[in-house]
Design a protein around this motif. Structure first.
Motif, PDB file in Angstrom:
ATOM      1  N   LEU A  79       0.815  -1.214   0.000  1.00 50.36           N
ATOM      2  CA  LEU A  79       0.000   0.000   0.000  1.00 50.36           C
ATOM      3  C   LEU A  79       0.848   1.264   0.000  1.00 50.36           C
ATOM      4  O   LEU A  79       0.482   2.268  -0.615  1.00 50.36           O
ATOM      5  CB  LEU A  79      -0.923   0.009   1.226  1.00 50.36           C
ATOM      6  N   GLU A  80       1.992   1.210   0.682  1.00 48.31           N
ATOM      7  CA  GLU A  80       2.850   2.387   0.781  1.00 48.31           C
ATOM      8  C   GLU A  80       3.329   2.844  -0.596  1.00 48.31           C
ATOM      9  O   GLU A  80       3.493   4.048  -0.843  1.00 48.31           O
ATOM     10  CB  GLU A  80       4.081   2.084   1.649  1.00 48.31           C
ATOM     11  N   LEU A  81       3.535   1.872  -1.485  1.00 48.70           N
ATOM     12  CA  LEU A  81       4.083   2.192  -2.805  1.00 48.70           C
ATOM     13  C   LEU A  81       3.006   2.629  -3.793  1.00 48.70           C
ATOM     14  O   LEU A  81       3.309   2.925  -4.945  1.00 48.70           O
ATOM     15  CB  LEU A  81       4.846   0.984  -3.347  1.00 48.70           C
ATOM     16  N   GLN A  82       1.763   2.690  -3.336  1.00 50.86           N
ATOM     17  CA  GLN A  82       0.675   3.213  -4.172  1.00 50.86           C
ATOM     18  C   GLN A  82       0.354   4.649  -3.784  1.00 50.86           C
ATOM     19  O   GLN A  82      -0.702   5.171  -4.115  1.00 50.86           O
ATOM     20  CB  GLN A  82      -0.568   2.331  -4.030  1.00 50.86           C
ATOM     21  N   THR A  83       1.258   5.301  -3.081  1.00 50.89           N
ATOM     22  CA  THR A  83       1.091   6.690  -2.643  1.00 50.89           C
ATOM     23  C   THR A  83       2.298   7.504  -3.117  1.00 50.89           C
ATOM     24  O   THR A  83       3.284   6.939  -3.618  1.00 50.89           O
ATOM     25  CB  THR A  83       1.015   6.763  -1.104  1.00 50.89           C
ATOM     26  N   PRO A  84       2.262   8.833  -2.953  1.00 46.70           N
ATOM     27  CA  PRO A  84       3.417   9.664  -3.332  1.00 46.70           C
ATOM     28  C   PRO A  84       4.707   9.306  -2.604  1.00 46.70           C
ATOM     29  O   PRO A  84       5.793   9.730  -3.025  1.00 46.70           O
ATOM     30  CB  PRO A  84       2.954  11.077  -2.961  1.00 46.70           C
ATOM     31  N   ILE A  85       4.620   8.531  -1.545  1.00 45.58           N
ATOM     32  CA  ILE A  85       5.823   8.078  -0.844  1.00 45.58           C
ATOM     33  C   ILE A  85       6.780   7.388  -1.809  1.00 45.58           C
ATOM     34  O   ILE A  85       8.008   7.510  -1.717  1.00 45.58           O
ATOM     35  CB  ILE A  85       5.444   7.096   0.295  1.00 45.58           C
ATOM     36  N   ALA A  86       6.216   6.657  -2.775  1.00 39.37           N
ATOM     37  CA  ALA A  86       7.039   5.890  -3.714  1.00 39.37           C
ATOM     38  C   ALA A  86       7.944   6.782  -4.548  1.00 39.37           C
ATOM     39  O   ALA A  86       9.026   6.352  -4.979  1.00 39.37           O
ATOM     40  CB  ALA A  86       6.144   5.051  -4.623  1.00 39.37           C
ATOM     41  N   ASP A  87       7.526   8.028  -4.791  1.00 42.55           N
ATOM     42  CA  ASP A  87       8.312   8.925  -5.636  1.00 42.55           C
ATOM     43  C   ASP A  87       9.652   9.282  -5.009  1.00 42.55           C
ATOM     44  O   ASP A  87      10.567   9.727  -5.715  1.00 42.55           O
ATOM     45  CB  ASP A  87       7.515  10.204  -5.909  1.00 42.55           C
ATOM     46  N   ARG A  88       9.797   9.085  -3.713  1.00 46.96           N
ATOM     47  CA  ARG A  88      11.047   9.435  -3.036  1.00 46.96           C
ATOM     48  C   ARG A  88      12.067   8.306  -3.096  1.00 46.96           C
ATOM     49  O   ARG A  88      13.227   8.501  -2.713  1.00 46.96           O
ATOM     50  CB  ARG A  88      10.789   9.738  -1.559  1.00 46.96           C
ATOM     51  N   LEU A  89      11.651   7.150  -3.535  1.00 51.99           N
ATOM     52  CA  LEU A  89      12.504   5.972  -3.447  1.00 51.99           C
ATOM     53  C   LEU A  89      13.064   5.575  -4.803  1.00 51.99           C
ATOM     54  O   LEU A  89      12.396   5.713  -5.835  1.00 51.99           O
ATOM     55  CB  LEU A  89      11.709   4.799  -2.859  1.00 51.99           C
ATOM     56  N   SER A  90      14.270   5.051  -4.785  1.00 52.05           N
ATOM     57  CA  SER A  90      14.852   4.481  -6.002  1.00 52.05           C
ATOM     58  C   SER A  90      14.187   3.141  -6.284  1.00 52.05           C
ATOM     59  O   SER A  90      13.466   2.595  -5.438  1.00 52.05           O
ATOM     60  CB  SER A  90      16.361   4.289  -5.817  1.00 52.05           C
ATOM     61  N   GLN A  91      14.448   2.594  -7.453  1.00 56.15           N
ATOM     62  CA  GLN A  91      13.873   1.289  -7.785  1.00 56.15           C
ATOM     63  C   GLN A  91      14.346   0.220  -6.806  1.00 56.15           C
ATOM     64  O   GLN A  91      13.564  -0.648  -6.390  1.00 56.15           O
ATOM     65  CB  GLN A  91      14.240   0.895  -9.217  1.00 56.15           C
ATOM     66  N   GLU A  92      15.621   0.291  -6.437  1.00 54.63           N
ATOM     67  CA  GLU A  92      16.151  -0.684  -5.489  1.00 54.63           C
ATOM     68  C   GLU A  92      15.455  -0.557  -4.135  1.00 54.63           C
ATOM     69  O   GLU A  92      15.146  -1.563  -3.481  1.00 54.63           O
ATOM     70  CB  GLU A  92      17.663  -0.494  -5.313  1.00 54.63           C
ATOM     71  N   GLU A  93      15.205   0.679  -3.716  1.00 51.98           N
ATOM     72  CA  GLU A  93      14.532   0.901  -2.434  1.00 51.98           C
ATOM     73  C   GLU A  93      13.076   0.454  -2.486  1.00 51.98           C
ATOM     74  O   GLU A  93      12.539  -0.073  -1.498  1.00 51.98           O
ATOM     75  CB  GLU A  93      14.614   2.374  -2.043  1.00 51.98           C
ATOM     76  N   LYS A  94      12.435   0.638  -3.632  1.00 51.13           N
ATOM     77  CA  LYS A  94      11.054   0.176  -3.776  1.00 51.13           C
ATOM     78  C   LYS A  94      10.979  -1.347  -3.644  1.00 51.13           C
ATOM     79  O   LYS A  94      10.076  -1.885  -2.980  1.00 51.13           O
ATOM     80  CB  LYS A  94      10.485   0.607  -5.131  1.00 51.13           C
ATOM     81  N   ILE A  95      11.921  -2.024  -4.277  1.00 51.06           N
ATOM     82  CA  ILE A  95      11.960  -3.485  -4.165  1.00 51.06           C
ATOM     83  C   ILE A  95      12.182  -3.889  -2.710  1.00 51.06           C
ATOM     84  O   ILE A  95      11.508  -4.778  -2.183  1.00 51.06           O
ATOM     85  CB  ILE A  95      13.064  -4.065  -5.078  1.00 51.06           C
ATOM     86  N   ALA A  96      13.125  -3.203  -2.060  1.00 48.34           N
ATOM     87  CA  ALA A  96      13.434  -3.532  -0.670  1.00 48.34           C
ATOM     88  C   ALA A  96      12.241  -3.258   0.248  1.00 48.34           C
ATOM     89  O   ALA A  96      11.931  -4.071   1.135  1.00 48.34           O
ATOM     90  CB  ALA A  96      14.651  -2.736  -0.202  1.00 48.34           C
TER      91      ALA A  96
END
Length: 374
Positions: A79-96
């Protein structure tokens, strides 16, 4: 004469209970000859779905999976990655972060299995009927292998699980310690097992990790029978409840459902995972709450595998949702659609395939396994 459990609601002798410290009741001579046959079929079927998480012929926890480049569960489940929070993270961080979110969810499943083990064992202390007691002991053994299986999976992928969230931890503690049989059966065999069957079906269907998919199918071969125990209770109990007793059970189930719906995956419950990504859990909570509208909940719960849809169907088919409370559930689920569906539960077909697999491993074609859906 033995004392019945205070506040218990029992309508069938198979579910008669005494206080957990009343062991003399278990040594009454008459008890041994009064054994219900209601559970014999699911007790004998345990041999058909036996598996050992420590034996590689059933499951190999050394199967590799690259956690740095792949997500255990598709990223859109976080759920966190379906919000603007995801825009702050790199692809590697999103996976993590996605994998840490999966770690938290699977840790919750592990804690739930530990709760199911303890609750099944606690039923052995209070159920007087030898058949019901044997079934509870049998389920305790099966829950124990689930604890082992998910422990080994957590070790293989993350090293160790995360702590239990307060909502799940408090609910499991209440059910394990409850003296009332109905809270144990409705709470574990319907609420928690209903959630589990939905979760395992989703993980089996969508997980990117073949090891997790296989583990979930093996666990589901057991859980389908555990759900059956709850259905037997409902069939023998609910039609005979007084209005006050039905209201008591229905209200408790609705309260638990509401607590789980709004808190189970709440970022406040998961705050242990955010600091490593430089995220403040309160900000994550704010963003998730903005994105999780009732409309989105309804859309999510239209999915056959959605855990709360499966749970609602479980309660409805058991007669624990009536006109008094159906409005709450109808906010999120099409109750008429659920009512028209058969008694088959999401995951039954997956479990049946798993039982056929285990039958081949265990018996090499010697006889036919009993269907979990029967």
């Amino acid at each position: 004469m033995t004392a019945q459990v205070s506040g218990d609601i029992t309508k069938d002798s198979a579910y008669n209970a005494v206080a957990p410290d009343d062991f003399p009741a278990m040594m009454e001579v008459e008890r041994y000859g009064k054994r219900s046959t209601a559970f014999d079929k699911i007790i004998s079927a345990t041999h058909d779905h036996f598996w050992d998480p420590a034996d590689k012929k059933y499951i190999d926890f050394e199967q590799p999976f690259d956690m740095k480049t792949q997500t255990v569960i598709p990223m859109d489940f976080a759920l966190e990655l379906q919000t603007p929070i995801a825009d702050r993270l790199s692809q590697e961080e999103k996976i993590a972060l996605s994998n840490e979110s999966s770690r938290w969810m699977l840790s919750s499943i592990l804690h739930g299995e530990a709760g199911a083990l303890a609750l099944s064992a606690s039923l052995c202390h209070i159920l007087k009927d030898p058949g019901a007691q044997e079934y509870a002991a049998n389920q305790a053994r099966e829950e124990a292998r689930h604890v082992t299986g998910f422990s080994k999976y957590m070790q293989a992928r993350w090293g160790k699980p995360l702590p239990v969230g307060p909502t799940l931890g408090n609910l499991l503690t209440e059910m394990v310690n409850a003296p009332e049989v109905y809270k144990k059966v409705v709470g574990m065999q319907m609420l928690v097992e209903g959630l589990a069957m939905g979760a395992f079906a989703s993980l089996y269907t969508y997980s990117n990790d073949p090891l997790l998919r296989h583990l979930c199918q093996l666990v589901m071969t057991d859980e389908a029978f555990h759900h059956k125990f709850g259905k037997i209770w409902a069939d023998r109990t609910v039609p005979h409840l007084t209005e006050q007793e039905r209201n008591t059970i229905e209200d408790w189930a609705a309260e638990c459902f509401q607590t789980l719906l709004f808190n189970l995956a709440n970022p406040e419950q998961k705050k242990v995972i955010y600091a490593q990504f430089g995220l403040d859990w309160e900000e994550v909570l704010h963003e998730v709450l903005k994105s999780r509208t009732d409309e989105k909940r309804r859309k999510a719960m239209s999915n056959q595998n959605n855990i709360f849809r499966v749970l609602t169907k479980t309660l409805l088919k058991a007669g624990i949702i009536t006109d008094r409370t159906k409005g709450f559930y109808a906010t999120y689920v099409d109750m008429d659609e659920l009512r028209k569906e058969g008694d088959e539960m999401v995951g039954d077909a997956i479990a049946e395939d798993g039982i056929e697999y285990l039958k081949r491993v265990n018996f090499s074609g010697r006889g036919k396994a009993v269907s979990a859906a029967e």
